[in-house]
Design an enzyme around this catalytic site. Sequence first.
Site, mmCIF file in Angstrom:
data_model
loop_
_atom_site.group_PDB
_atom_site.id
_atom_site.type_symbol
_atom_site.label_atom_id
_atom_site.label_comp_id
_atom_site.label_asym_id
_atom_site.label_seq_id
_atom_site.Cartn_x
_atom_site.Cartn_y
_atom_site.Cartn_z
ATOM 1 N N GLN A 50 7.169 0.438 15.194
ATOM 2 C CA GLN A 50 6.290 -0.500 15.899
ATOM 3 C C GLN A 50 6.932 -1.888 15.956
ATOM 4 O OE1 GLN A 50 1.861 -0.772 15.318
ATOM 5 N NE2 GLN A 50 2.434 -2.400 13.922
ATOM 6 N N LEU A 72 -8.387 -4.258 5.173
ATOM 7 C CA LEU A 72 -7.273 -5.073 4.687
ATOM 8 C C LEU A 72 -6.953 -4.790 3.221
ATOM 9 C CD1 LEU A 72 -8.142 -8.501 6.369
ATOM 10 C CD2 LEU A 72 -6.741 -6.627 7.249
ATOM 11 N N HIS A 73 -5.663 -4.854 2.918
ATOM 12 C CA HIS A 73 -5.173 -4.649 1.549
ATOM 13 C C HIS A 73 -4.056 -5.652 1.293
ATOM 14 C CE1 HIS A 73 -1.893 -2.623 3.586
ATOM 15 N NE2 HIS A 73 -2.724 -1.740 4.118
ATOM 16 N N GLY A 115 -0.976 -5.463 1.410
ATOM 17 C CA GLY A 115 0.110 -5.469 2.407
ATOM 18 C C GLY A 115 -0.210 -6.434 3.546
ATOM 19 N N HIS A 116 -1.450 -6.371 4.025
ATOM 20 C CA HIS A 116 -1.864 -7.325 5.065
ATOM 21 C C HIS A 116 -1.814 -8.750 4.525
ATOM 22 C CE1 HIS A 116 -4.220 -3.613 6.310
ATOM 23 N NE2 HIS A 116 -3.548 -3.876 7.413
ATOM 24 N N ASP A 133 5.529 -0.387 9.394
ATOM 25 C CA ASP A 133 5.515 0.304 10.685
ATOM 26 C C ASP A 133 6.781 -0.120 11.433
ATOM 27 O OD1 ASP A 133 2.652 1.514 10.656
ATOM 28 O OD2 ASP A 133 2.421 -0.542 9.969
ATOM 29 N N GLN A 166 -4.520 3.132 21.107
ATOM 30 C CA GLN A 166 -3.366 3.659 20.390
ATOM 31 C C GLN A 166 -3.678 4.926 19.590
ATOM 32 O OE1 GLN A 166 -3.047 -0.087 18.083
ATOM 33 N NE2 GLN A 166 -2.464 1.228 16.377
ATOM 34 N N LEU A 184 1.545 0.578 0.517
ATOM 35 C CA LEU A 184 0.112 0.359 0.750
ATOM 36 C C LEU A 184 -0.211 0.679 2.201
ATOM 37 C CD1 LEU A 184 -0.561 -2.957 -1.199
ATOM 38 C CD2 LEU A 184 -0.753 -0.609 -1.982
HETATM 39 P P1 AMP Z 1 -2.590 -2.099 10.481
HETATM 40 O O1 AMP Z 1 -3.866 -2.778 10.119
HETATM 41 O O2 AMP Z 1 -2.325 -0.844 9.744
HETATM 42 O O3 AMP Z 1 -2.413 -1.983 11.974
HETATM 43 O O4 AMP Z 1 -1.435 -3.086 10.007
HETATM 44 C C1 AMP Z 1 -1.391 -4.420 10.433
HETATM 45 C C2 AMP Z 1 -0.070 -5.025 10.053
HETATM 46 O O5 AMP Z 1 0.082 -4.971 8.639
HETATM 47 C C3 AMP Z 1 1.129 -4.282 10.642
HETATM 48 O O6 AMP Z 1 2.114 -5.239 11.037
HETATM 49 C C4 AMP Z 1 1.607 -3.442 9.496
HETATM 50 O O7 AMP Z 1 2.973 -3.106 9.557
HETATM 51 C C5 AMP Z 1 1.322 -4.367 8.336
HETATM 52 N N1 AMP Z 1 1.258 -3.619 7.092
HETATM 53 C C6 AMP Z 1 0.454 -2.558 6.807
HETATM 54 N N2 AMP Z 1 0.708 -2.078 5.570
HETATM 55 C C7 AMP Z 1 1.696 -2.858 5.062
HETATM 56 C C8 AMP Z 1 2.431 -2.867 3.827
HETATM 57 N N3 AMP Z 1 2.185 -1.971 2.872
HETATM 58 N N4 AMP Z 1 3.382 -3.812 3.657
HETATM 59 C C9 AMP Z 1 3.652 -4.717 4.629
HETATM 60 N N5 AMP Z 1 3.003 -4.757 5.817
HETATM 61 C C10 AMP Z 1 2.050 -3.841 6.035
#
Ligand code: AMP
Length: 287
Positions: A155, A31-32, A34-35, A152, A62, A188
């Site tokens: 997605q 997690l960062h 963005g999450h 994404d 996936q 991010l």
């Molecule tokens: P992931 O863990 O990469 O599958 O991402 C989980 C959710 O966080 C997805 O809905 C991504 O689109 C969203 N997400 C990932 N990176 C960002 C970001 N930089 N800004 C906004 N949402 C993000």
Amino acid sequence: MTELLRTRAELAAWLASTGGTRAVVLTMGALHAGHESLMKAARAEVGDAGTVLTTIFVNPAQFGPNEDFARYPRTLDADLARCVANGIDAVFAPDEVEVYPPDEEITEYEPGPLANELEGAARPGHFAGVLKVVSRLLLLTDADVTFFGEKDYQQLTLVRRLLQMEPRLAKCRVVAVPIMRGPDGLALSSRNRYLSEEQHAQALAIPETIALVRQLCADGLTGEQAAQVGRGFLKTSPGVTVDYVVVRSVGLGIAPAVGEARVLVAARVGDTRLLDNGPVIIKGHEA
Ligand code: AMP
């Protein structure tokens, strides 16, 4: 308090003991910020009377056979700390057998032709795997509302379609959250940690391409013309291998002649595949 739930039984017991609107944020962990922006949007949506649940699950369905499933970052302790800091009510971090029990039939979806384009062209079967796990997790968590990042974008578009085609998810709404970027403009991503300092600097050509295409669309080029110039720019950027630079409609069909559209970029820096996108306004020839 943030509850850590590892099994479907623990999840079901937690769901039975809580009420109010249920917001669910699906993640693969690592997690960062963005999450965290998704988690904050979720809390703002449901308030203190509702509950926010985050799932952490690296979904094997996936990933293709030659992709980075095995080396995808897994940082559960740090992830839990971020969830606690964001006031998440519960984290569902199941093993694969909890999500896909061998004795249960899990619904699969035909995501349609968009699933074979862009990310789908580079990653055959990826979106079928995404829709399978998204549906499964939203049903298990009994979600009323879920939050997806525009990061994404394809997605997000396909998840919107999933919620329309799966009657058991009719009550669930999807909320889109804008892309969170670092101070230098790079979107991010959990995969950014694979980049060396030099590669990180090289990757900045990706958001620069988005800005260039946005400007060209505003200046009167067609979506295709602007994308072509953007592709040329990114191709000559050191250390970057372009997969695609396209301008599409906001629903990811053909770009309109005039009006709102989306630029989408995928490129590799070293072994790391990076995605980015952003809104553009196509002014048209009279501009
Ligand atoms: P992931 O863990 O990469 O599958 O991402 C989980 C959710 O966080 C997805 O809905 C991504 O689109 C969203 N997400 C990932 N990176 C960002 C970001 N930089 N800004 C906004 N949402 C993000």
